[in-house]
Each structure stands twice: as C-alpha cells, then as structure tokens.
Design an enzyme around this catalytic site. Sequence first.
Site, PDB file in Angstrom:
ATOM      1  N   ASP A  13      53.788  33.375  36.793  1.00 25.33           N
ATOM      2  CA  ASP A  13      53.695  32.299  37.789  1.00 25.33           C
ATOM      3  C   ASP A  13      54.585  32.512  39.003  1.00 25.33           C
ATOM      4  OD1 ASP A  13      51.912  31.049  36.077  1.00 25.33           O
ATOM      5  OD2 ASP A  13      53.511  29.938  35.058  1.00 25.33           O
ATOM      6  N   LYS A  16      51.629  35.647  42.222  1.00 24.30           N
ATOM      7  CA  LYS A  16      50.847  36.886  42.333  1.00 24.30           C
ATOM      8  C   LYS A  16      49.522  36.635  43.066  1.00 24.30           C
ATOM      9  CE  LYS A  16      51.071  37.182  37.804  1.00 24.30           C
ATOM     10  NZ  LYS A  16      52.096  36.180  37.511  1.00 24.30           N
ATOM     11  N   GLY A  40      46.870  32.041  35.360  1.00 22.99           N
ATOM     12  CA  GLY A  40      46.418  31.028  36.311  1.00 22.99           C
ATOM     13  C   GLY A  40      46.980  31.428  37.657  1.00 22.99           C
ATOM     14  N   HIS A  41      46.135  31.917  38.552  1.00 17.33           N
ATOM     15  CA  HIS A  41      46.597  32.419  39.845  1.00 17.33           C
ATOM     16  C   HIS A  41      46.088  31.497  40.948  1.00 17.33           C
ATOM     17  CE1 HIS A  41      46.946  36.721  37.964  1.00 17.33           C
ATOM     18  NE2 HIS A  41      47.726  35.835  37.392  1.00 17.33           N
ATOM     19  N   GLN A 220      50.595  37.509  34.001  1.00 25.64           N
ATOM     20  CA  GLN A 220      51.865  37.264  33.296  1.00 25.64           C
ATOM     21  C   GLN A 220      53.004  37.968  34.059  1.00 25.64           C
ATOM     22  OE1 GLN A 220      48.985  38.340  30.974  1.00 25.64           O
ATOM     23  NE2 GLN A 220      48.553  36.235  31.455  1.00 25.64           N
ATOM     24  N   THR A 235      53.518  37.719  25.760  1.00 25.86           N
ATOM     25  CA  THR A 235      52.073  37.709  25.628  1.00 25.86           C
ATOM     26  C   THR A 235      51.656  38.960  24.841  1.00 25.86           C
ATOM     27  OG1 THR A 235      49.996  37.337  26.798  1.00 25.86           O
ATOM     28  CG2 THR A 235      51.544  38.884  27.840  1.00 25.86           C
ATOM     29  N   THR A 298      47.491  26.986  34.157  1.00 23.89           N
ATOM     30  CA  THR A 298      46.467  27.043  33.116  1.00 23.89           C
ATOM     31  C   THR A 298      46.533  25.835  32.193  1.00 23.89           C
ATOM     32  OG1 THR A 298      46.427  29.439  33.223  1.00 23.89           O
ATOM     33  CG2 THR A 298      45.619  28.472  31.177  1.00 23.89           C
ATOM     34  N   LYS A 329      58.707  31.294  47.156  1.00 23.83           N
ATOM     35  CA  LYS A 329      59.224  29.933  46.968  1.00 23.83           C
ATOM     36  C   LYS A 329      60.664  29.751  47.446  1.00 23.83           C
ATOM     37  CE  LYS A 329      56.712  27.536  43.892  1.00 23.83           C
ATOM     38  NZ  LYS A 329      56.047  27.002  42.716  1.00 23.83           N
TER      39      LYS A 329
END
Length: 448
Positions: A13, A16, A40-41, A220, A235, A298, A329
Amino acid sequence: MPASVVLGAQWGDEGKGKAIDQLAADSTWAVRFQGGNNAGHTIVLGDTTLKLHQIPSGVTSPNCNLILGDGMVIDPWVLEEELDRWYALTKERPEGERLFISERASVILPFHRLYDSADKVVGTTGRGIGPAYRDRIERVGIRFVDIPYFLDDEAKVKETISRMNKQLDSVGVSERVEKEDLVSHLRWILERYGGAIRQTGRMIHRALEEGENVLLEGAQGAMLDIDQGTYPFVTSSVTSRANATHGAGIHPGHVENCFGISKAYTTRVGNGPFPTELPYEEGPGNHMAMVGHEFGTTTGRPRRTGWMDMVSLSDSHRVNGYTGIVLTKLDVLGGLDELMLCTGYELDGQTVDYMPTSCEELARCKPVYERHPGFPALSEEEWIAMAELSRSEGQGYEVLPEEALSYVRRIEQLSGIPIVSIGVGPDRRASIASRGGPFDTEPEVTTF
Ligand code: GDP
Ligand code: IMO
Ligand code: MG
C-alpha cells in the site's frame, strides 16, 4: 528504458498504483507478475478513483497492453467485476484486445477462498491467495492452460474434489465443493476468458526485442515477501525484484530500473511485528491514519501506522537494489510538530542496523529515533499547485518547504538511494519529480 520494475519497499500500500499510472504513458506493456486480488492499487484522476486488484495499473494509458503474468494467482470472478467496472467507466472491453492472461497463471477457485477463511494467525485478505499458491507448489493446482485437459479427466476431477473437501474439513470449514459447481465454474472461465489466455512471456519478450518499454508491477511489498519478509506474517509469493522478470516469463537482463515505492512513514495491515508502530487512537499515529485515509483498499481494514523505518528500507534495498525511491504521502506528515526517522533498533540491550530474522526478536526491537522538525499542513490544491510550479519552473524539490526538503534529503542520505519522485497527494498531478529523472514528465490529462 526497456523493463522497469515497480515494487513496494515496505508492507504494501505504498502507492504502487499511482507510480505505475504515471510511468505507463511511456510504456506499451504493464505486467503483474505475482500475487492476485489481495492487491489493491489506487489511481486518482481528478474526480475518478480506480481501485484495481488484478488489472495492471497501466490500464489508464490506452496504448499500454496489460498482462496478468505467469506468477499470478487469478480470481476470474473478481476479474470479471473489475472488467465490468472498467467497461461502465470507459465502454472499453480490453480482454483479448490489450489485456491477456498467462496460460501459466493459477486459477483461484471458491475452494481457495473457503480455505483461506480459516486463517486465524496471519490476518490474510481472505482472498484465497495462500491456498492457491499452496496447490501450485504441491503441483495439484489448475493453471489456465490446464482447464480443458482437467475437464476431460473424470478421475482427476473426482480426486480433486475429494482432496478439497478433506482439506476444508481439516480446518473446520463446513461448506463443501460439489462436482457440478467445479465443472461449471471451469467451463465458464474458458468461455469468458478463452480469447485472452496466451503465452504471455513470449509476447513480453518479443516486445522487449523490439525496443518497447515494459513495466513490471509488483504487488504487496518487500516485508511481505515469502522468503525475505517478516515470516510467517507475509504473503505467499516472492514480491521482490528477482521474481519480477521470472514471474513475467522473461530474463532479468532486461531490467534497467527498479523503483522502490515507500511512504514517508510506514503502514501495515494484518498481523505481525512492526517496530515503529505508533498508538492508533491518538497523536501522530492517529494523524497518519486519518489524514492519510489509511484503510485497506482490498478489505477496508484500518492500516496500522508508524514512523519511517530506515532499517527495514535498508534490508529491502539489499534484496531489491532500488535504482530510485518514490517517496509517497509526504503531504500527510504536514501539520506534525516533529518527525521521527528510525535509524536502528535496540534489541536486548544492543543496537542493531538490520531486521532480525525471527519475528519473536523483531517484536522485541525498540526503534532508535532521529528527530526532525515538522512542516505545516497544506490543502490538496496547494500541494498540486506546488507540484505544478516545480514542473513549470524546473525547480525539482526546491519548491518544498525547507523542513520537508531536509527530511527527504536525510532519507536519501541514510538509504543511499536517490529519491526520484515525491508524492504530495493522491492525484496523478500531485507528485514532485527530481529534475531530469525518470518521473520528470508532464502528467497527461485523462478524463472519463
Ligand atoms: P498500492 O497498493 O501500493 O498501489 O497503494 P494503495 O492504493 O493500496 O494505497 C495507497 C493510497 O494512498 C491510495 O489511497 C492512494 O490514492 C494514496 N496515495 C498515493 N500516493 C499518495 C500521496 O503522495 N499522497 C497522498 N495523500 N495519498 C497518496
Ligand atoms: P498491495 O499490492 C498490504 C497482507 C495481508 C496479510 C498478509 C497475507 O495493495 O500493496 P494474503 O491475503 O496475501 O495471504 O495476506 O499480507 N497483504 C497486504 N497488505 N497491501 C497489500 O497489497 C497486501 N496483500 C496482502 O494484510 O497481512
Ligand atoms: Mg494496496
């Protein structure tokens, strides 16, 4: 710039999706090489927010071909939802036209999701990722290329159903896999995706031979890598650079750039040790969570938050050899009085500059911090205006507030990796690139 790899340098997260979207304008291929819809991109284009789980983030560039590569595990039902959302937005059906699924990728079946639902330790995304990779490693999984042969083999179908049901039983899941369901699911997959299933490694290889630019999109992050991460809280795939080419079906010699994406602080979703973690309910940890909207793309779970960890970045660099860092960020830290950078850990009275291998030891590590003055909070529009000024006047990072710039420079100095782009908001335009670097381009205007 033949093949460029984009990897999460932390626990996922990191942003990417946004980096791939920015690079895709100059690329004709974007390839996912591992993982599945645990990813989740997010891509933000003005008022439109795209959340992609399996479709590569290069989808926003119409000339970019999209590959769901050899090393992936793919949930065909989730892919259909994603493709339907894309169609609703753009009226484009890319499957078989510019989106292709590798013959070698493994199919995630409802069985895998059911089995994953029994996880009580790792805090997985529950998407069936680990069980699908387990089947692959045990050499009992079904790859896309295998489906027709599997359907023709009555004995194999029977054997598979019996194995699946025994495995569900063993972890206390009461649902059962029925033969008719498995068969009709696999038939549907062939009907739905038959035209898109290809030898994708050969397609990418050919493109590289012809001098095209290829993006290899990691999912990931380094600390979630099965071999090099914080095992067992990881993962089930190799998320690292070494697998980027392998999982795409090409050789590593093609890679020129490897971008490590890192937040200017740290987040983690799911269980496992996190040395620089801050209390979630108050103070800077709460600030990061709220200002940074730190909820899983996600699963929607709150992400745990903490200070930037230079120890984990250094280990992540050892494994991946980043040619540049995209620091995302930074805007989120605006408004904090003081910023901390973790430069080492104290472990049982000793200072160490590496992550211990065992999670028990990592959990005992206390961060050693360096303090930096904070910088003021700005609005989203003010950050975008700053990024635009940086581009139009060619100022690079000099547009940043002094304290923000010195924080960034210190990260660069401690890591020894050039920072090639700084994220100052979710929007495609909200990035400040290093002058003349790979991200120093005018952002395209895309409207839906
Ligand atoms: P990925 O999994 O690495 O692609 O990252 P995610 O999309 O799961 O999470 C990153 C989140 O941060 C998304 O909501 C992005 O829109 C957002 N984001 C990315 N870069 C920036 C940035 O520089 N500033 C801010 N405020 N948000 C960003
Ligand atoms: P992107 O690509 C953040 C975490 C889960 C859990 C562990 C194992 O968006 O950065 P899994 O379902 O993979 O077996 O779960 O890994 N995890 C992620 N965390 N971002 C992700 O992907 C993640 N994918 C898996 O929370 O701790
Ligand atoms: Mg994500």
